[in-house]
Design a protein around this motif. Structure first.
Motif, short mmCIF file in Angstrom:
data_model
loop_
_atom_site.label_atom_id
_atom_site.label_comp_id
_atom_site.label_asym_id
_atom_site.label_seq_id
_atom_site.Cartn_x
_atom_site.Cartn_y
_atom_site.Cartn_z
N GLY A 1 0.82 -1.20 0.00
CA GLY A 1 0.00 0.00 0.00
C GLY A 1 0.86 1.25 0.00
N LEU A 2 0.23 2.36 -0.23
CA LEU A 2 0.92 3.65 -0.20
C LEU A 2 1.41 3.95 1.20
N GLY A 3 2.38 4.86 1.32
CA GLY A 3 2.89 5.27 2.61
C GLY A 3 1.79 5.89 3.45
N GLY A 4 1.71 5.52 4.71
CA GLY A 4 0.76 6.14 5.62
C GLY A 4 -0.62 5.51 5.68
N VAL A 5 -0.83 4.40 4.95
CA VAL A 5 -2.17 3.79 4.96
C VAL A 5 -2.37 2.77 6.08
N GLY A 6 -1.31 2.44 6.82
CA GLY A 6 -1.48 1.56 7.97
C GLY A 6 -0.87 0.17 7.82
N LYS A 7 0.02 -0.02 6.86
CA LYS A 7 0.66 -1.34 6.66
C LYS A 7 1.42 -1.78 7.91
N THR A 8 2.21 -0.89 8.45
CA THR A 8 3.01 -1.22 9.64
C THR A 8 2.10 -1.49 10.84
N THR A 9 1.06 -0.70 10.98
CA THR A 9 0.12 -0.89 12.09
C THR A 9 -0.54 -2.26 11.99
N ILE A 10 -0.97 -2.65 10.79
CA ILE A 10 -1.58 -3.97 10.61
C ILE A 10 -0.56 -5.06 10.90
N ALA A 11 0.68 -4.89 10.41
CA ALA A 11 1.72 -5.90 10.66
C ALA A 11 2.00 -6.04 12.16
N LYS A 12 2.04 -4.93 12.88
CA LYS A 12 2.26 -4.98 14.33
C LYS A 12 1.09 -5.68 15.03
N ALA A 13 -0.11 -5.37 14.60
CA ALA A 13 -1.29 -6.00 15.21
C ALA A 13 -1.29 -7.51 14.95
N ILE A 14 -0.91 -7.92 13.75
CA ILE A 14 -0.80 -9.36 13.45
C ILE A 14 0.27 -9.99 14.32
N ALA B 1 11.63 -23.55 8.68
CA ALA B 1 10.87 -24.74 9.06
C ALA B 1 9.39 -24.55 8.74
N SER B 2 8.71 -25.66 8.57
CA SER B 2 7.27 -25.64 8.33
C SER B 2 6.57 -24.92 9.48
N GLY B 3 5.60 -24.11 9.15
CA GLY B 3 4.88 -23.34 10.15
C GLY B 3 5.44 -21.94 10.34
N SER B 4 6.58 -21.64 9.69
CA SER B 4 7.15 -20.30 9.79
C SER B 4 6.28 -19.30 9.05
N ARG B 5 6.28 -18.07 9.56
CA ARG B 5 5.51 -16.99 8.96
C ARG B 5 6.43 -15.81 8.70
N ILE B 6 6.49 -15.39 7.45
CA ILE B 6 7.27 -14.23 7.06
C ILE B 6 6.27 -13.21 6.54
N ILE B 7 6.29 -12.02 7.12
CA ILE B 7 5.38 -10.95 6.71
C ILE B 7 6.24 -9.77 6.28
N MET B 8 5.92 -9.23 5.12
CA MET B 8 6.67 -8.08 4.60
C MET B 8 5.71 -6.98 4.21
N THR B 9 6.01 -5.75 4.64
CA THR B 9 5.23 -4.61 4.19
C THR B 9 6.05 -3.88 3.14
N THR B 10 5.38 -3.36 2.13
CA THR B 10 6.08 -2.66 1.06
C THR B 10 5.19 -1.64 0.39
N ARG B 11 5.82 -0.64 -0.19
CA ARG B 11 5.14 0.35 -1.02
C ARG B 11 5.31 -0.01 -2.50
N GLU B 12 6.13 -1.00 -2.77
CA GLU B 12 6.52 -1.35 -4.14
C GLU B 12 5.66 -2.49 -4.67
N LYS B 13 4.77 -2.18 -5.58
CA LYS B 13 3.86 -3.18 -6.15
C LYS B 13 4.62 -4.31 -6.85
N ARG B 14 5.75 -3.98 -7.51
CA ARG B 14 6.51 -5.01 -8.23
C ARG B 14 7.05 -6.11 -7.32
N LEU B 15 7.23 -5.81 -6.04
CA LEU B 15 7.72 -6.83 -5.10
C LEU B 15 6.65 -7.86 -4.76
#
Length: 184
Positions: free
Chosen positions: A61-74, A162-176
């Motif tokens: 998402g664009l900067g400032g829309v809450g990506k980091t806040t959602i990631a922290k809440a998760i 390992a199985s069950g691992s969770r990787i979460i990434m926030t980005t402003r870059e749609k190509r990623l």
């Protein structure tokens, strides 16, 4: 109490203290209006709470829309399921101002809790991270990633978790969004 017993008690106190600090929730917005429904939607649609396979979740998402806040809440919602949990904030900014080696050292410190680790070059840093996390079930959040090279220098190809691992990434870059998880 003899010296050996006092050292044992001290070690137990340190382990418990580290565990308590590791369970502290990340601070999110002061008035997180609507955040719970967004977190529920993400958790439901991504099956992130299951223990199957490795899950890489991308939040765009664009900067400032809450990506980091959602990631922290998760993170706050699911981190207690993981012994190793890391929230690496401001990857884009820190890779520019402090460099990838600093990010690698920060990640290694959070994994090992050893302040004496020193990364001498990017390749050795990546290898140290892989060895430290290899075949461990982890929760890792990379906040504000802006290029694939950052991910590769931190985790290599992300195929050794390992199985069950969770990787979460926030980005402003749609190509990623399309690139992450497809050959990374």
């Amino acid at each position: 109490m003899c010296r050996d017993e006092s050292e044992l008690v001290q070690n137990i106190v340190e382990d418990i203290s580290k565990s308590i600090v590791n369970q502290m929730p990340l601070p999110i917005a002061e008035y997180p209006v609507g955040i719970n429904s967004r977190v529920e939607d993400v958790l439901r649609s991504s099956n992130i709470e299951s223990n199957d396979d490795i899950s890489i979740l991308r939040i765009y998402g664009l900067g400032g829309v809450g990506k980091t806040t959602i990631a922290k809440a998760i993170y706050n919602r699911i981190s207690y399921h993981f012994r190793t949990k890391i929230f690496l904030e401001n990857v884009r900014e820190n890779s520019i101002t402090k460099g990838i080696i600093h990010l690698q050292e920060t990640l290694l410190f959070k994994i090992t809790e050893s302040k004496n680790l020193k990364v001498h070059n990017i390749s050795s840093g990546t290898n140290m991270i892989i060895k430290s996390l290899c075949q461990k079930r982890v929760l890792i959040i990379l906040d504000d990633v802006d290029n694939l090279d950052q991910i590769k220098k931190l985790f290599g190809k992300c195929d050794w978790f390992a199985s069950g691992s969770r990787i979460i990434m926030t980005t402003r870059e749609k190509r990623l969004i399309d690139t992450i998880g497809n050959g990374v």
